[in-house]
Design an enzyme around this catalytic site. Structure first.
Site: not given
Length: 287
Positions: A8, A10, A102, A211, A260
């Site tokens: 999968s 994102e 967030d 990140f 993912h």
């Protein structure tokens, strides 16, 4: 012999014309992999709510992919949040990635909307009560920035599963053993829902380090040293492919059945990893 894992991806919604072209190029490039599902994020603080809805609807309608729309508790009342969920159902999208979200930009910490959901557990409960959605949630193999310990994260994940979530997608990590330890802790706590490891192909090592610092993902010193050498030698892309492929292979060897990928709307490296894993033998070049 381990079977091929389900894949999968994102994506994030575009905020400029150039970003729109990049998103659609990314979707086209990865659709041929036949992913189990794709997800589309919200911006920080829910800032891309409308853009997310437009991207979700377009991907579902034009590409025939199973889309899981991110939905957060940020800056919206319960009624407004459930109205957004309803709008997804009306266009045929019945998978939700339910997240707390967030804090809005500039805010010192996350604060619930006065009339909103106080946590992702409450959001999951409300979505499950509608009977209209398959609900995925976030999971954290290393402590969430707002959590004291991994044990606390495991306990909170169990609450989300008990509330009606059917699977969880993890924050990215750099060592397979990090995921395995978390998976074992979840199993010991009685969690039997699928836990899908989130994979971040390293497009920029400097960007990835920033990140990781925001997300609480620990960078092994040996990995930092290896990437630093690769960047200096002009081999960052080659090393990134090897590092990500090896991480995925280790996960598959350890019994992982789903992967993912956080694509950052940059499909090339993700597709190269998929090819290296033998999941799609013939891929055209995509920049």
């Amino acid at each position: 012999m381990s079977r091929a894992p389900r894949i999968s991806f994102e994506f994030f919604p575009p905020q400029t014309l150039d970003a729109s072209f990049r998103l659609w190029e990314t979707v086209q490039a990865l659709a041929s992999v036949k992913p189990e599902f794709v997800s589309v994020t919200y911006g920080a603080g829910g800032t891309t709510r409308k853009l997310t809805h437009e991207a979700v609807a377009t991907i579902h309608r034009n590409y025939g992919l199973n889309v899981a729309a991110h939905l957060t508790c940020v800056d919206a009342s319960r009624a407004e949040t459930l109205e957004i969920a309803q709008s997804y159902a009306e266009v045929g999208v019945t998978e939700i990635v339910a997240l707390r979200g967030d804090a809005p930009k500039g805010a010192a910490c996350w604060t619930p909307h006065p009339e909103g959901f106080a946590s992702s557990v409450e959001l999951v409960e409300a979505l499950a009560a509608t009977g209209r959605f398959r609900i995925r949630v976030g999971a954290y193999p290393e402590p969430h920035p707002d959590s004291p310990t991994t044990a606390a994260d495991v306990d909170f994940l169990k609450r989300k599963i008990d509330a009606g979530a059917t699977s969880a997608i993890t924050q990215f990590f750099f060592e397979a053993e990090t995921f395995f330890r978390f998976r074992d802790a979840c199993a010991a706590s009685g969690i039997d829902a699928p836990i899908i490891p989130g994979i971040l192909p390293v497009i920029s090592w400097e960007g990835t380090k920033k990140f990781a610092a925001r997300c609480g993902a620990k960078i092994p010193p040996r990995l930092d040293e290896a990437f630093t050498r690769a960047v200096g030698d002009g081999r960052e892309g080659v090393y990134a492919l090897a590092q990500c492929s090896q991480l995925c292979e280790r996960l598959i060897e350890g019994g992982v059945e789903d992967l993912h990928f956080y694509t950052l709307n940059r499909p090339h490296l993700t597709r190269e990893v998929v090819r290296a894993l033998g999941l799609q033998p013939a891929l055209e070049h995509v920049a």
